[in-house]
Write a protein that holds these residues in place. Structure first.
Motif, PDB file in Angstrom:
ATOM      1  N   ARG A  20       0.839  -1.200   0.000  1.00 31.92           N
ATOM      2  CA  ARG A  20       0.000   0.000   0.000  1.00 31.92           C
ATOM      3  C   ARG A  20       0.868   1.242   0.000  1.00 31.92           C
ATOM      4  N   GLY A  21       0.433   2.223  -0.744  1.00 37.96           N
ATOM      5  CA  GLY A  21       1.103   3.516  -0.700  1.00 37.96           C
ATOM      6  C   GLY A  21       0.695   4.247   0.570  1.00 37.96           C
ATOM      7  N   LYS A  22       1.513   5.157   1.024  1.00 39.66           N
ATOM      8  CA  LYS A  22       1.179   5.908   2.224  1.00 39.66           C
ATOM      9  C   LYS A  22       0.059   6.886   1.905  1.00 39.66           C
ATOM     10  N   LYS A  23      -1.035   6.759   2.618  1.00 41.07           N
ATOM     11  CA  LYS A  23      -2.180   7.629   2.413  1.00 41.07           C
ATOM     12  C   LYS A  23      -2.389   8.470   3.669  1.00 41.07           C
ATOM     13  N   LEU A  24      -2.927   9.645   3.459  1.00 42.93           N
ATOM     14  CA  LEU A  24      -3.241  10.489   4.593  1.00 42.93           C
ATOM     15  C   LEU A  24      -4.555  10.026   5.195  1.00 42.93           C
ATOM     16  N   GLY A  25      -4.578   9.875   6.498  1.00 43.26           N
ATOM     17  CA  GLY A  25      -5.797   9.481   7.170  1.00 43.26           C
ATOM     18  C   GLY A  25      -6.722  10.671   7.356  1.00 43.26           C
ATOM     19  N   THR A  28      -5.472  13.164   9.937  1.00 43.60           N
ATOM     20  CA  THR A  28      -4.342  13.963   9.459  1.00 43.60           C
ATOM     21  C   THR A  28      -4.835  15.124   8.603  1.00 43.60           C
TER      22      THR A  28
END
Length: 70
Positions: A20-25, A28
């Protein structure tokens, strides 16, 4: 032997995890928006020396009913 893309865990066949790519929650994004809003409330976004004449007081002009012919 499990098929490609799967692995065996305690006699169960499971799918391999996907990278998974880093996603903003959500928190955040909410925190970033709140920070920008508070920054604008405390410090403002523009400078006061921008050359705009919005801060100068306007000299009062006589109204239409005032007569200067006397």
């Amino acid at each position: 032997m499990p098929p490609e893309g799967f692995h065996e865990v305690r006699r169960h066949i499971r799918r391999n995890p996907r990278p998974r790519g880093k996603k903003l929650g959500g928190w955040t994004i909410t925190g970033t928006v709140a920070f920008v809003w508070l920054w604008g409330q405390v410090f403002g976004f523009g400078s006061s020396d921008s050359g705009a004449e919005t801060n100068k007081p306007v000299a009062p002009t006589p109204s239409v009913s005032a007569s200067s012919s006397r």
